[in-house]
Design a protein around this motif. Structure first.
Motif, mmCIF file in Angstrom:
data_model
loop_
_atom_site.group_PDB
_atom_site.id
_atom_site.type_symbol
_atom_site.label_atom_id
_atom_site.label_comp_id
_atom_site.label_asym_id
_atom_site.label_seq_id
_atom_site.Cartn_x
_atom_site.Cartn_y
_atom_site.Cartn_z
ATOM 1 N N UNK A 68 0.963 1.804 2.794
ATOM 2 C CA UNK A 68 1.647 2.836 3.592
ATOM 3 C C UNK A 68 2.161 2.258 4.902
ATOM 4 N N UNK A 69 1.349 1.368 5.520
ATOM 5 C CA UNK A 69 1.793 0.748 6.777
ATOM 6 C C UNK A 69 2.991 -0.161 6.541
ATOM 7 N N UNK A 129 7.150 0.407 7.959
ATOM 8 C CA UNK A 129 7.931 -0.558 8.724
ATOM 9 C C UNK A 129 9.362 -0.686 8.207
ATOM 10 N N UNK A 130 9.651 -0.162 7.014
ATOM 11 C CA UNK A 130 10.973 -0.285 6.415
ATOM 12 C C UNK A 130 11.922 0.768 6.978
ATOM 13 N N UNK A 131 13.210 0.505 6.822
ATOM 14 C CA UNK A 131 14.223 1.489 7.194
ATOM 15 C C UNK A 131 14.266 2.596 6.146
ATOM 16 N N UNK A 163 12.061 1.708 -2.222
ATOM 17 C CA UNK A 163 10.663 1.471 -2.604
ATOM 18 C C UNK A 163 10.116 2.634 -3.428
ATOM 19 N N UNK A 164 10.463 3.852 -3.044
ATOM 20 C CA UNK A 164 10.020 5.024 -3.811
ATOM 21 C C UNK A 164 10.657 5.025 -5.197
ATOM 22 N N UNK A 165 11.916 4.623 -5.280
ATOM 23 C CA UNK A 165 12.581 4.570 -6.586
ATOM 24 C C UNK A 165 11.918 3.544 -7.495
ATOM 25 N N UNK A 166 11.608 2.359 -6.959
ATOM 26 C CA UNK A 166 10.958 1.320 -7.758
ATOM 27 C C UNK A 166 9.583 1.781 -8.246
ATOM 28 N N UNK A 167 8.882 2.503 -7.397
ATOM 29 C CA UNK A 167 7.580 3.056 -7.809
ATOM 30 C C UNK A 167 7.779 4.073 -8.929
ATOM 31 N N UNK A 168 8.829 4.884 -8.802
ATOM 32 C CA UNK A 168 9.135 5.836 -9.868
ATOM 33 C C UNK A 168 9.502 5.148 -11.165
ATOM 34 N N UNK A 169 10.212 4.017 -11.072
ATOM 35 C CA UNK A 169 10.568 3.273 -12.282
ATOM 36 C C UNK A 169 9.323 2.771 -13.012
ATOM 37 N N UNK A 170 8.315 2.343 -12.238
ATOM 38 C CA UNK A 170 7.062 1.891 -12.861
ATOM 39 C C UNK A 170 6.370 3.047 -13.587
#
Length: 261
Positions: free
Chosen positions: A77-78, A82-84, A91-98
Motif C-alpha cells: 500500500x505504501x 507513492x505512484x501517480x 497497478x489496479x488493472x494489473x491486479x485485476x488481470x491476475x
C-alpha cells in the motif's frame, strides 16, 4: 518439545560423563576431569537456555503468517501510494488481470472499478481499456446488460476499439437484440477489413437471423388483397399469341419439317 529434548540430552551427557570420570579417576588428574566435564556442560547449558528463550519469543505459526501478510500488505500500500494516479490505476488493472486469469471475476471487477475511480478522466485511452476489461469480467458471470453498458462507455472514449465493439455485439446477441448486434458486428468486420473468419461468420449468421425475423414480421402483418384488374388482364393476355391455343388453320404452324435442304 525442543527445550525438553535439549534438557534430556544434557542430562544424558552428564550421566555418561560422570561414569567415564569414575572409570578414569585412577589414571587422570582431577583438574583434567573437571575441565572435561565443565566445558560440554557449559555448552549444553547455553544451548538449552537459547532454545528456551527462542521458544518464549516465537509467536504461534498462525499469528506469524498473519503478521507477515499484514506487513507485506502495508508495504504494498505504501509503494502504491507513492505512484501517480495513472500509475495507481494501471497497478489496479494489473491486479485485476491476475484475478481474471485466476477466474476470480468478482475480485477482478472490484480492481477494474478501482482503476476507473483512480484514473484521471482525461486519460481516455486508459479509461476505455478499463471499461472493456470490466465488461469482460461481467461477461464471464453472465451480466450482459452490464457488459453492454461498459462497452458503450468504452466506445464513447475510443470509437474504433474493436474488442469492445465485438464484446458488445456478443452481449446483444445474448439479449436477443439482433439488429444492434448486426450493426456492431458489421462495424467490427469493416474495421478489421474482413480479415477475421470468426467475425465474418458471426455477421453472416446474425444477418440471416435478422432477415428471417423481418420476413416473419412482414408475413404476419400482411393484409390479403385481390389482384388488380390491370394485373389480371395482363396475365391472361400473355397467352393470346400461344400457337397451341390458335385454331385458325391458315396460321397453324407446320409440325413436321419436310424440307430436305
Amino acid at each position: 518439545a525442543r527445550r525438553l529434548g535439549a534438557l534430556r540430552l544434557w542430562t544424558s551427557f552428564a550421566r555418561e560423563t560422570s561414569m567415564a570420570t569414575q572409570e578414569a579417576s585412577s589414571s587422570v588428574d582431577k583438574w583434567k576431569i573437571a575441565l572435561a566435564v565443565a566445558i560440554p556442560t557449559a555448552v549444553l547449558g547455553a544451548g538449552a537456555y537459547y532454545l528456551f528463550r527462542q521458544g518464549r519469543n516465537k509467536p504461534p505459526d498462525g499469528k506469524l503468517g498473519r503478521e507477515a501478510a499484514r506487513k507485506k500488505s502495508t508495504a504494498d500500500a505504501e509503494d502504491v501510494a507513492k505512484l501517480s494516479p495513472p500509475e495507481q490505476a494501471q497497478a489496479a488493472k494489473l491486479k485485476g488481470n491476475k484475478y481474471f486469469k485466476g477466474e476470480r471475476f468478482e475480485d477482478a471487477i472490484r480492481c477494474y472499478t478501482d482503476a476507473l475511480n483512480i484514473c484521471p478522466a482525461e486519460n481516455s485511452a486508459d479509461m476505455s481499456t478499463f471499461y472493456q476489461n470490466r465488461a469482460a469480467a461481467y461477461e464471464k458471470i453472465g451480466k450482459f446488460q452490464e457488459v453492454i453498458d461498459d462497452c458503450t462507455k468504452s466506445l464513447e472514449r475510443n470509437p474504433k476499439y474493436t474488442k469492445a465493439m465485438h464484446r458488445r455485439a456478443k452481449a446483444y446477441d445474448q439479449t436477443k437484440e439482433k439488429e444492434k448486434c448486426l450493426e456492431d458486428i458489421t462495424g467490427v468486420c469493416v474495421l478489421e477489413n474482413f480479415t477475421s473468419p470468426n467475425t465474418v461468420m458471426m455477421a453472416d449468421r446474425v444477418l440471416k437471423e435478422v432477415g428471417k425475423m423481418k420476413a416473419a414480421e412482414k408475413i404476419k402483418d400482411r393484409i390479403p388483397s385481390i389482384p388488380s384488374h390491370t394485373f389480371i388482364k395482363s396475365y391472361f393476355s400473355s397467352f393470346s399469341n400461344d400457337f397451341l391455343l390458335d385454331t385458325d388453320p391458315k396460321v397453324a404452324p407446320v409440325v413436321g419439317d419436310t424440307d430436305a435442304s
